[in-house]
Design an enzyme around this catalytic site. Sequence first.
Site, PDB file in Angstrom:
ATOM      1  N   HIS A 196       0.820  -1.226   0.000  1.00 24.47           N
ATOM      2  CA  HIS A 196       0.000   0.000   0.000  1.00 24.47           C
ATOM      3  C   HIS A 196       0.848   1.268   0.000  1.00 24.47           C
ATOM      4  O   HIS A 196       1.996   1.266   0.455  1.00 24.47           O
ATOM      5  CB  HIS A 196      -0.883   0.028   1.257  1.00 24.47           C
ATOM      6  CG  HIS A 196      -1.811  -1.139   1.365  1.00 24.47           C
ATOM      7  ND1 HIS A 196      -2.335  -1.559   2.568  1.00 24.47           N
ATOM      8  CD2 HIS A 196      -2.308  -1.996   0.437  1.00 24.47           C
ATOM      9  CE1 HIS A 196      -3.105  -2.609   2.376  1.00 24.47           C
ATOM     10  NE2 HIS A 196      -3.112  -2.901   1.086  1.00 24.47           N
ATOM     11  N   LYS A 254       6.645   6.229   7.077  1.00 20.38           N
ATOM     12  CA  LYS A 254       6.237   5.381   8.204  1.00 20.38           C
ATOM     13  C   LYS A 254       7.456   4.880   8.952  1.00 20.38           C
ATOM     14  O   LYS A 254       8.503   4.615   8.358  1.00 20.38           O
ATOM     15  CB  LYS A 254       5.452   4.163   7.682  1.00 20.38           C
ATOM     16  CG  LYS A 254       4.166   4.524   6.974  1.00 20.38           C
ATOM     17  CD  LYS A 254       3.628   3.377   6.154  1.00 20.38           C
ATOM     18  CE  LYS A 254       2.484   3.856   5.283  1.00 20.38           C
ATOM     19  NZ  LYS A 254       2.136   2.889   4.234  1.00 20.38           N
ATOM     20  N   TYR A 275       2.905   1.257  13.803  1.00 24.49           N
ATOM     21  CA  TYR A 275       3.704   2.175  13.006  1.00 24.49           C
ATOM     22  C   TYR A 275       3.231   3.616  13.139  1.00 24.49           C
ATOM     23  O   TYR A 275       2.055   3.881  13.370  1.00 24.49           O
ATOM     24  CB  TYR A 275       3.752   1.762  11.533  1.00 24.49           C
ATOM     25  CG  TYR A 275       2.434   1.538  10.854  1.00 24.49           C
ATOM     26  CD1 TYR A 275       1.665   0.411  11.137  1.00 24.49           C
ATOM     27  CD2 TYR A 275       1.967   2.426   9.895  1.00 24.49           C
ATOM     28  CE1 TYR A 275       0.451   0.184  10.492  1.00 24.49           C
ATOM     29  CE2 TYR A 275       0.769   2.201   9.239  1.00 24.49           C
ATOM     30  CZ  TYR A 275       0.023   1.083   9.548  1.00 24.49           C
ATOM     31  OH  TYR A 275      -1.179   0.860   8.901  1.00 24.49           O
ATOM     32  N   ASP A 324      -7.177  -5.923  -1.383  1.00 24.72           N
ATOM     33  CA  ASP A 324      -5.812  -6.225  -1.811  1.00 24.72           C
ATOM     34  C   ASP A 324      -5.754  -7.247  -2.947  1.00 24.72           C
ATOM     35  O   ASP A 324      -4.720  -7.393  -3.594  1.00 24.72           O
ATOM     36  CB  ASP A 324      -4.970  -6.695  -0.620  1.00 24.72           C
ATOM     37  CG  ASP A 324      -4.615  -5.550   0.314  1.00 24.72           C
ATOM     38  OD1 ASP A 324      -4.970  -4.400  -0.017  1.00 24.72           O
ATOM     39  OD2 ASP A 324      -4.020  -5.800   1.375  1.00 24.72           O
TER      40      ASP A 324
HETATM   41  C1  LIG Z   1      -4.675   2.537   7.099  1.00 25.42           C
HETATM   42  C2  LIG Z   1      -5.917   2.989   7.803  1.00 25.42           C
HETATM   43  C3  LIG Z   1      -7.094   2.271   7.740  1.00 25.42           C
HETATM   44  N1  LIG Z   1      -8.201   2.710   8.388  1.00 25.42           N
HETATM   45  C4  LIG Z   1      -9.408   1.890   8.322  1.00 25.42           C
HETATM   46  C5  LIG Z   1      -9.901   1.594   6.918  1.00 25.42           C
HETATM   47  C6  LIG Z   1     -10.490   0.214   7.023  1.00 25.42           C
HETATM   48  O1  LIG Z   1     -11.851   0.303   7.429  1.00 25.42           O
HETATM   49  C7  LIG Z   1      -9.696  -0.448   8.153  1.00 25.42           C
HETATM   50  C8  LIG Z   1      -8.638  -1.395   7.661  1.00 25.42           C
HETATM   51  O2  LIG Z   1      -7.873  -0.695   6.701  1.00 25.42           O
HETATM   52  P1  LIG Z   1      -6.921  -1.476   5.718  1.00 25.42           P
HETATM   53  O3  LIG Z   1      -7.586  -2.731   5.255  1.00 25.42           O
HETATM   54  O4  LIG Z   1      -6.441  -0.493   4.678  1.00 25.42           O
HETATM   55  O5  LIG Z   1      -5.726  -1.877   6.715  1.00 25.42           O
HETATM   56  P2  LIG Z   1      -4.322  -2.510   6.246  1.00 25.42           P
HETATM   57  O6  LIG Z   1      -4.526  -3.534   5.181  1.00 25.42           O
HETATM   58  O7  LIG Z   1      -3.636  -2.889   7.500  1.00 25.42           O
HETATM   59  O8  LIG Z   1      -3.584  -1.280   5.575  1.00 25.42           O
HETATM   60  C9  LIG Z   1      -2.333  -0.796   6.037  1.00 25.42           C
HETATM   61  O9  LIG Z   1      -1.401  -1.780   5.717  1.00 25.42           O
HETATM   62  C10 LIG Z   1      -0.222  -1.423   5.025  1.00 25.42           C
HETATM   63  C11 LIG Z   1       0.833  -2.441   5.344  1.00 25.42           C
HETATM   64  C12 LIG Z   1       0.248  -0.050   5.213  1.00 25.42           C
HETATM   65  O10 LIG Z   1       1.440   0.252   5.192  1.00 25.42           O
HETATM   66  C13 LIG Z   1      -0.761   1.009   5.305  1.00 25.42           C
HETATM   67  O11 LIG Z   1      -0.459   1.875   6.375  1.00 25.42           O
HETATM   68  C14 LIG Z   1      -2.154   0.563   5.418  1.00 25.42           C
HETATM   69  O12 LIG Z   1      -2.656   0.571   4.104  1.00 25.42           O
HETATM   70  O13 LIG Z   1      -9.086   0.626   8.880  1.00 25.42           O
HETATM   71  C15 LIG Z   1      -8.212   3.874   9.129  1.00 25.42           C
HETATM   72  O14 LIG Z   1      -9.234   4.260   9.714  1.00 25.42           O
HETATM   73  N2  LIG Z   1      -7.054   4.619   9.199  1.00 25.42           N
HETATM   74  C16 LIG Z   1      -5.897   4.218   8.564  1.00 25.42           C
HETATM   75  O15 LIG Z   1      -4.877   4.918   8.677  1.00 25.42           O
END
Ligand SMILES: Cc1cn([C@H]2C[C@H](O)[C@@H](COP(=O)(O)OP(=O)(O)O[C@H]3O[C@H](C)C(=O)[C@H](O)[C@H]3O)O2)c(=O)[nH]c1=O
Length: 179
Positions: free
Chosen positions: A62, A72, A132, A170
């Site tokens: 991402h 980060k 992070y 993803d």
């Molecule tokens: C990133 C983020 C997400 N969210 C909410 C949005 C979704 O409802 C839920 C899960 O989000 P997401 O599926 O994007 O989470 P990850 O797959 O862990 O995403 C992260 O994983 C990779 C490794 C990264 O480096 C990024 O920081 C980030 O994209 O949290 C938020 O409310 N705030 C945030 O800053």
Amino acid sequence: MIVRETGLQDCFVIEPTIFDDGRGSFFESFNLQKFQEKVGLNINFVQDNQSISQRGVLRGLHFQKGEFAQAKLVRVIKGRVLDVVVDIRKNSETFGQTFSIELTGENNKQLFVPRGFAHGFSVLEDDTIFFYKCDNYYHKASEGGILFNDKTLQIDWKLKKEEILLSEKDTFLNSLDHL
Ligand SMILES: Cc1cn([C@H]2C[C@H](O)[C@@H](COP(=O)(O)OP(=O)(O)O[C@H]3O[C@H](C)C(=O)[C@H](O)[C@H]3O)O2)c(=O)[nH]c1=O
């Protein structure tokens, strides 16, 4: 605190000084003054994130686009991940190059990921807590990504294909060539 180069400009491995004694151990997980002095970058972190995952989860790759790009500082509080970054800075000499490192609750290593990188990690142990700091706020509309099994990057996530668990989002990410 030791700062090590990764071969990708402004991307560093940080090894904090651990103080062990009869009770256990202590380390400063973040110190702005030391960070800025040693890493030599003027970074202002504004948001902390934390996720917990079981073995097999793969989050990423991402990034946030344009003015919402995020630097980060990533680490594992408990458990083990393979952390992977990709340099996607358009004019970078190392565009498309990757760096990976095992971050664990035991080695306490951290990775500083500058703006302009894609980031992801595979989870190698159950109940892994990933923490992070970000230097820019979450901006959903600016989210971008690269498919974990991008043919150009050929990343070895250290997981069997059948055990990988992705978010639905993803599974639909683009290839590096389509950035
Ligand atoms: C990133 C983020 C997400 N969210 C909410 C949005 C979704 O409802 C839920 C899960 O989000 P997401 O599926 O994007 O989470 P990850 O797959 O862990 O995403 C992260 O994983 C990779 C490794 C990264 O480096 C990024 O920081 C980030 O994209 O949290 C938020 O409310 N705030 C945030 O800053």
